[in-house]
Scaffold this motif. Structure first.
Motif, PDB file in Angstrom:
ATOM      1  N   THR A  41       1.368  -0.557   0.018  1.00 41.82           N
ATOM      2  CA  THR A  41       0.180   0.046   0.399  1.00 41.82           C
ATOM      3  C   THR A  41       0.356   1.012   0.365  1.00 41.82           C
ATOM      4  O   THR A  41       2.279   1.462   0.658  1.00 41.82           O
ATOM      5  CB  THR A  41      -1.225  -0.224   1.374  1.00 41.82           C
ATOM      6  OG1 THR A  41      -0.129   0.439   2.673  1.00 41.82           O
ATOM      7  CG2 THR A  41      -1.948  -0.700   1.557  1.00 41.82           C
ATOM      8  N   ASP A  42      -0.113   2.352  -0.177  1.00 39.98           N
ATOM      9  CA  ASP A  42       0.925   3.816  -0.455  1.00 39.98           C
ATOM     10  C   ASP A  42       1.487   4.086   1.545  1.00 39.98           C
ATOM     11  O   ASP A  42       2.587   4.897   1.174  1.00 39.98           O
ATOM     12  CB  ASP A  42       0.258   4.696  -0.586  1.00 39.98           C
ATOM     13  CG  ASP A  42      -0.043   4.863  -2.520  1.00 39.98           C
ATOM     14  OD1 ASP A  42       0.470   3.798  -3.390  1.00 39.98           O
ATOM     15  OD2 ASP A  42      -1.330   5.174  -2.926  1.00 39.98           O
ATOM     16  N   GLU A  43       1.037   3.571   1.983  1.00 41.52           N
ATOM     17  CA  GLU A  43       1.336   4.021   3.525  1.00 41.52           C
ATOM     18  C   GLU A  43       2.682   3.284   3.884  1.00 41.52           C
ATOM     19  O   GLU A  43       3.306   3.469   4.890  1.00 41.52           O
ATOM     20  CB  GLU A  43      -0.256   3.693   4.683  1.00 41.52           C
ATOM     21  CG  GLU A  43      -1.077   4.789   4.521  1.00 41.52           C
ATOM     22  CD  GLU A  43      -2.206   4.139   3.099  1.00 41.52           C
ATOM     23  OE1 GLU A  43      -2.618   3.148   3.077  1.00 41.52           O
ATOM     24  OE2 GLU A  43      -2.461   5.406   2.586  1.00 41.52           O
ATOM     25  N   ALA A  44       2.155   1.848   3.647  1.00 39.39           N
ATOM     26  CA  ALA A  44       3.404   1.133   3.558  1.00 39.39           C
ATOM     27  C   ALA A  44       4.574   1.527   2.949  1.00 39.39           C
ATOM     28  O   ALA A  44       5.953   1.764   3.858  1.00 39.39           O
ATOM     29  CB  ALA A  44       2.990  -0.710   3.617  1.00 39.39           C
ATOM     30  N   VAL A  45       4.656   1.737   1.942  1.00 39.21           N
ATOM     31  CA  VAL A  45       5.850   2.650   1.002  1.00 39.21           C
ATOM     32  C   VAL A  45       6.331   3.890   1.562  1.00 39.21           C
ATOM     33  O   VAL A  45       7.559   4.003   1.937  1.00 39.21           O
ATOM     34  CB  VAL A  45       5.777   2.344  -0.522  1.00 39.21           C
ATOM     35  CG1 VAL A  45       6.475   3.316  -0.482  1.00 39.21           C
ATOM     36  CG2 VAL A  45       4.860   1.411  -1.031  1.00 39.21           C
TER      37      VAL A  45
END
Length: 194
Positions: free
Chosen positions: A81-85
């Motif tokens: 996910t974008d948050e994980a990146v």
């Protein structure tokens, strides 16, 4: 300035190689449909049905994680996910100097077959490129399960001058130059594991 000069991570092109016309699952199923052994082979590749694991995500390839393995340690970097990146970008990965390490990428292929997947990565220190890799992953049919590819090992630099932070840019692309994920992160090389 050309795109090649602006982007350090462009997949190399083999001279004379032309990417074939893209065919969807239905077209591939119809090719030589009366050949029983070929049909079994196509089914083993996942070409019997257009599997979709993440219906809300329109991408054909969804990268789940980059896993770094070194010296008995395994560091799983979630990039699903974008948050994980973003979390990965904010928290450098720490490895011990001088260890042999390797990367494994985990991904899902859905809806269609994908050809010529490549993993590109460039490691820089103080803006200077110290390592660049381009690894061919291959072609994959759609599956519900994660698929993965492990790359040859590298050796982390060692010594007082080699310790510090390295910026890394990673990219996952196919023969048609579709970029499935491109992200930056950093790695701290230290005297010992933390």
């Amino acid at each position: 300035m050309s795109q090649q000069e602006n982007d350090d991570l462009i997949a190399t092109q083999t001279e004379g190689y032309k990417v074939g016309q893209k065919k969807n699952i239905q077209e591939l199923q119809q090719l030589d449909s009366n050949d029983e052994s070929l049909n079994k082979w196509k089914a083993s590749l996942g070409l019997d049905v257009a599997k979709v694991r993440f219906p809300e995500n329109p991408q054909t390839v969804i990268v789940q994680a980059l896993v770094l393995k070194a010296d008995g340690h395994e560091i799983r970097m979630d990039v699903s996910t974008d948050e994980a990146v973003k979390r990965l970008q904010e928290n450098p990965v720490v490895i011990k100097e001088g260890v042999d390490y390797t990367f494994k990428i985990e991904f899902v292929v859905q809806r269609e077959m994908v050809t010529g997947l490549k993993f590109l990565q460039q490691i820089k220190r103080m803006g200077i490129s110290v390592e660049k890799m381009e690894e061919m992953c291959g072609s994959y049919g759609p599956k519900y399960e994660n698929q993965e590819r492990t790359f040859p090992s590298s050796k982390a630099p060692s010594g007082m001058m080699a310790r510090g932070t390295y910026s890394i840019k990673s990219k996952f692309v196919d023969d048609d130059n579709n970029i499935y994920l491109e992200w930056t992160w950093s790695m701290d090389i230290k005297k010992e594991w933390e």
